[in-house]
Design a protein around this motif. Structure first.
Motif, PDB file in Angstrom:
ATOM      1  N   THR A   1       0.844  -1.192   0.000  1.00 23.14           N
ATOM      2  CA  THR A   1       0.000   0.000   0.000  1.00 23.14           C
ATOM      3  C   THR A   1       0.883   1.247   0.000  1.00 23.14           C
ATOM      4  OG1 THR A   1      -1.784  -1.134   1.183  1.00 23.14           O
ATOM      5  CG2 THR A   1      -1.759   1.279   1.284  1.00 23.14           C
ATOM      6  N   PRO A   2       0.725   2.138  -0.958  1.00 23.57           N
ATOM      7  CA  PRO A   2       1.551   3.355  -0.997  1.00 23.57           C
ATOM      8  C   PRO A   2       1.347   4.226   0.238  1.00 23.57           C
ATOM      9  CG  PRO A   2       0.426   3.018  -3.095  1.00 23.57           C
ATOM     10  CD  PRO A   2      -0.183   2.047  -2.126  1.00 23.57           C
ATOM     11  N   ILE A   3       2.395   4.947   0.610  1.00 24.07           N
ATOM     12  CA  ILE A   3       2.373   5.815   1.782  1.00 24.07           C
ATOM     13  C   ILE A   3       2.708   7.226   1.349  1.00 24.07           C
ATOM     14  CG2 ILE A   3       3.339   6.236   4.076  1.00 24.07           C
ATOM     15  CD1 ILE A   3       4.077   3.205   4.090  1.00 24.07           C
ATOM     16  N   ILE A   4       1.867   8.163   1.778  1.00 26.40           N
ATOM     17  CA  ILE A   4       2.029   9.572   1.433  1.00 26.40           C
ATOM     18  C   ILE A   4       2.110  10.369   2.730  1.00 26.40           C
ATOM     19  CG2 ILE A   4       1.031  11.556   0.233  1.00 26.40           C
ATOM     20  CD1 ILE A   4      -0.594   9.468  -1.445  1.00 26.40           C
ATOM     21  N   TYR A   5       3.207  11.063   2.931  1.00 29.53           N
ATOM     22  CA  TYR A   5       3.393  11.893   4.114  1.00 29.53           C
ATOM     23  C   TYR A   5       3.104  13.348   3.765  1.00 29.53           C
ATOM     24  CZ  TYR A   5       6.145   8.024   6.161  1.00 29.53           C
ATOM     25  OH  TYR A   5       6.566   6.823   6.654  1.00 29.53           O
ATOM     26  N   THR A   6       2.475  14.059   4.700  1.00 31.76           N
ATOM     27  CA  THR A   6       2.347  15.507   4.526  1.00 31.76           C
ATOM     28  C   THR A   6       3.224  16.216   5.547  1.00 31.76           C
ATOM     29  OG1 THR A   6       0.547  16.046   6.074  1.00 31.76           O
ATOM     30  CG2 THR A   6      -0.085  15.137   3.936  1.00 31.76           C
ATOM     31  N   THR A   7       3.707  17.370   5.138  1.00 32.97           N
ATOM     32  CA  THR A   7       4.414  18.256   6.046  1.00 32.97           C
ATOM     33  C   THR A   7       3.936  19.676   5.784  1.00 32.97           C
ATOM     34  OG1 THR A   7       6.591  18.942   6.864  1.00 32.97           O
ATOM     35  CG2 THR A   7       6.377  18.574   4.488  1.00 32.97           C
ATOM     36  N   ILE A   8       4.379  20.605   6.612  1.00 36.13           N
ATOM     37  CA  ILE A   8       4.029  22.013   6.462  1.00 36.13           C
ATOM     38  C   ILE A   8       5.317  22.817   6.411  1.00 36.13           C
ATOM     39  CG2 ILE A   8       2.896  24.012   7.512  1.00 36.13           C
ATOM     40  CD1 ILE A   8       1.053  22.085   8.970  1.00 36.13           C
ATOM     41  N   THR A   9       5.447  23.678   5.428  1.00 40.04           N
ATOM     42  CA  THR A   9       6.576  24.614   5.412  1.00 40.04           C
ATOM     43  C   THR A   9       6.048  26.020   5.196  1.00 40.04           C
ATOM     44  OG1 THR A   9       6.955  24.335   3.028  1.00 40.04           O
ATOM     45  CG2 THR A   9       8.160  22.868   4.510  1.00 40.04           C
ATOM     46  N   ARG A  10       6.787  26.984   5.704  1.00 42.89           N
ATOM     47  CA  ARG A  10       6.432  28.397   5.553  1.00 42.89           C
ATOM     48  C   ARG A  10       7.668  29.194   5.139  1.00 42.89           C
ATOM     49  NH1 ARG A  10       1.526  27.206   5.427  1.00 42.89           N
ATOM     50  NH2 ARG A  10       0.304  26.965   7.314  1.00 42.89           N
ATOM     51  N   ARG A  11       7.406  30.325   4.517  1.00 43.24           N
ATOM     52  CA  ARG A  11       8.472  31.281   4.222  1.00 43.24           C
ATOM     53  C   ARG A  11       9.032  31.848   5.531  1.00 43.24           C
ATOM     54  NH1 ARG A  11       8.127  34.728  -0.511  1.00 43.24           N
ATOM     55  NH2 ARG A  11       8.341  36.445   0.967  1.00 43.24           N
ATOM     56  N   PRO A  12      10.274  32.319   5.517  1.00 44.64           N
ATOM     57  CA  PRO A  12      10.822  32.928   6.736  1.00 44.64           C
ATOM     58  C   PRO A  12      10.005  34.112   7.243  1.00 44.64           C
ATOM     59  CG  PRO A  12      12.580  32.460   5.173  1.00 44.64           C
ATOM     60  CD  PRO A  12      11.292  32.175   4.456  1.00 44.64           C
ATOM     61  N   ASP A  13       9.366  34.858   6.338  1.00 40.52           N
ATOM     62  CA  ASP A  13       8.563  36.000   6.774  1.00 40.52           C
ATOM     63  C   ASP A  13       7.104  35.617   7.075  1.00 40.52           C
ATOM     64  OD1 ASP A  13       7.511  35.551   4.264  1.00 40.52           O
ATOM     65  OD2 ASP A  13       8.232  37.427   3.395  1.00 40.52           O
TER      66      ASP A  13
ATOM     67  N   PRO B   1       8.808  28.064  13.903  1.00 46.75           N
ATOM     68  CA  PRO B   1       9.153  28.361  12.503  1.00 46.75           C
ATOM     69  C   PRO B   1       9.206  27.064  11.695  1.00 46.75           C
ATOM     70  CG  PRO B   1      10.640  29.471  14.027  1.00 46.75           C
ATOM     71  CD  PRO B   1       9.828  28.516  14.844  1.00 46.75           C
ATOM     72  N   MET B   2       8.515  27.034  10.575  1.00 47.78           N
ATOM     73  CA  MET B   2       8.428  25.817   9.761  1.00 47.78           C
ATOM     74  C   MET B   2       9.153  26.055   8.441  1.00 47.78           C
ATOM     75  SD  MET B   2       6.759  23.776  11.761  1.00 47.78           S
ATOM     76  CE  MET B   2       6.080  22.417  10.798  1.00 47.78           C
ATOM     77  N   LEU B   3      10.442  26.276   8.534  1.00 55.47           N
ATOM     78  CA  LEU B   3      11.243  26.575   7.355  1.00 55.47           C
ATOM     79  C   LEU B   3      11.564  25.293   6.599  1.00 55.47           C
ATOM     80  CD1 LEU B   3      13.728  29.156   8.904  1.00 55.47           C
ATOM     81  CD2 LEU B   3      11.516  29.582   7.795  1.00 55.47           C
ATOM     82  N   ALA B   4      11.425  25.336   5.289  1.00 55.21           N
ATOM     83  CA  ALA B   4      11.712  24.163   4.469  1.00 55.21           C
ATOM     84  C   ALA B   4      13.113  23.644   4.749  1.00 55.21           C
ATOM     85  CB  ALA B   4      11.557  24.517   2.990  1.00 55.21           C
ATOM     86  N   GLY B   5      13.215  22.337   4.963  1.00 55.39           N
ATOM     87  CA  GLY B   5      14.503  21.710   5.223  1.00 55.39           C
ATOM     88  C   GLY B   5      14.940  21.737   6.668  1.00 55.39           C
ATOM     89  N   SER B   6      14.216  22.433   7.522  1.00 54.19           N
ATOM     90  CA  SER B   6      14.590  22.515   8.938  1.00 54.19           C
ATOM     91  C   SER B   6      14.144  21.258   9.679  1.00 54.19           C
ATOM     92  CB  SER B   6      13.964  23.741   9.586  1.00 54.19           C
ATOM     93  OG  SER B   6      12.556  23.588   9.679  1.00 54.19           O
ATOM     94  N   PRO B   7      14.778  20.927  10.811  1.00 54.56           N
ATOM     95  CA  PRO B   7      14.354  19.753  11.585  1.00 54.56           C
ATOM     96  C   PRO B   7      12.884  19.802  11.988  1.00 54.56           C
ATOM     97  CG  PRO B   7      16.491  20.525  12.354  1.00 54.56           C
ATOM     98  CD  PRO B   7      15.988  21.558  11.386  1.00 54.56           C
ATOM     99  N   ALA B   8      12.336  20.997  12.192  1.00 59.13           N
ATOM    100  CA  ALA B   8      10.939  21.119  12.612  1.00 59.13           C
ATOM    101  C   ALA B   8       9.985  20.476  11.620  1.00 59.13           C
ATOM    102  CB  ALA B   8      10.576  22.595  12.787  1.00 59.13           C
ATOM    103  N   THR B   9      10.324  20.526  10.329  1.00 59.16           N
ATOM    104  CA  THR B   9       9.412  20.057   9.280  1.00 59.16           C
ATOM    105  C   THR B   9       9.682  18.622   8.851  1.00 59.16           C
ATOM    106  OG1 THR B   9      10.819  20.818   7.457  1.00 59.16           O
ATOM    107  CG2 THR B   9       9.273  22.419   8.400  1.00 59.16           C
ATOM    108  N   GLN B  10      10.660  17.967   9.465  1.00 59.44           N
ATOM    109  CA  GLN B  10      11.007  16.602   9.071  1.00 59.44           C
ATOM    110  C   GLN B  10      10.114  15.582   9.768  1.00 59.44           C
ATOM    111  OE1 GLN B  10      13.453  16.274   6.575  1.00 59.44           O
ATOM    112  NE2 GLN B  10      13.056  18.474   6.697  1.00 59.44           N
TER     113      GLN B  10
END
Length: 202
Positions: free
Chosen positions: A56-68, A87-96
Motif C-alpha cells: 500500500t503506498p504511503i504519502i506523508y504531509t508536512t508544512i513549510t512556511r516562508r521565513p517571513d 518556525p516551519m522553514l523548508a529543510g529545517s528539523p521542525a518540518t522533518q
C-alpha cells in the motif's frame, strides 16, 4: 455495528498527516516524544510497516512556511492556535517526519499549506496515478487536518477511512468528540487493528 472491512492494498493509500517533529513532538531540537503521544506513534509504526509489507503506498504531509510567514493562513477564528508557532522553514528539523516513522525512497512527501491534505499540492494527481480508490488517514490534528482531509475526500466521492488510534490533537476532548460524533457522519472510522486485518494481499 460497523461492517467488517475488506481492502485491496493496491487500491488504498495511507496518508500520514503532519507527523513531523514540531507538531508530533513539539518544543525544539533535540525533539523528545511526549508520553501521551507514544501510543499514537506505536500504532502508526505498526500500520506503516503493514502497508509496506502488502504494497500500500504511503504519502506523508508536512508544512513549510516562508521565513517571513507571508504564506501563513490569514483567516481569523474564535478558537485555535494564535500566532505563528514554531518556525516551519523548508529543510529545517521542525518540518522533518519523526525518526520513528521515517519515509523510505518509494514514499511520497507533499507540502500541505492548509488543513486539508488535498489543498495546494498534487495529492489528487498522485492518487489518480496510483489508482487509489480508498485513502486511509491519520495524524495531527483530528479536528483540523484529519477532518479537513476526510471532508475533501467525501466531496471528491473518494472512499476514506480515518484510523482512529492514529489520530490525536492538543485538545483531547475535541479529538474524542470528532472521532465519535463528527467523522462517522462523513467517512468510516476504524482502529489500527481493524485496518491491518482488512488490508490483505490477494
Amino acid at each position: 455495528m460497523a461492517e467488517p472491512l475488506i481492502l485491496d492494498p493496491k487500491r488504498c493509500a495511507l496518508i500520514v498527516i503532519d507527523m513531523v517533529n514540531a507538531i508530533a513532538k513539539g518544543g525544539a531540537a533535540p525533539y523528545q516524544t511526549p508520553p501521551h503521544r507514544e501510543g499514537l506513534i506505536k500504532n502508526f509504526g505498526r500500520l506503516i510497516g503493514h502497508c509496506r509489507a502488502v504494497g500500500t503506498p504511503i504519502i506523508y504531509t508536512t508544512i513549510t512556511r516562508r521565513p517571513d510567514n507571508l504564506d501563513a493562513p490569514k483567516t481569523l477564528a474564535d478558537a485555535g492556535p494564535a500566532g505563528g508557532g514554531a518556525p516551519m522553514l523548508a529543510g529545517s528539523p521542525a518540518t522533518q517526519v519523526i525518526d520513528e516513522l521515517k519515509p523510505q525512497a518509494e514514499d511520497f512527501i507533499i507540502d500541505k499549506p492548509r488543513f486539508s491534505a488535498f489543498y495546494g499540492n498534487n495529492l489528487e494527481g498522485i492518487l489518480n496515478m496510483l489508482g487509489t480508490e480508498t485513502i486511509l488517514v491519520g495524524g495531527i490534528s483530528t479536528q483540523r487536518s484529519v477532518e479537513g482531509t476526510a471532508r475533501d475526500a467525501k466531496n471528491r466521492d473518494m472512499q476514506c477511512i480515518v484510523v482512529s488510534d492514529c489520530c490525536t490533537a492538543g485538545e483531547l476532548d475535541v479529538h474524542e468528540m470528532t472521532i465519535k460524533h463528527v467523522l462517522p457522519l462523513l467517512v468510516r472510522v476504524r482502529s489500527t487493528d481493524e485496518v491491518i486485518a482488512a488490508l490483505r494481499k490477494a
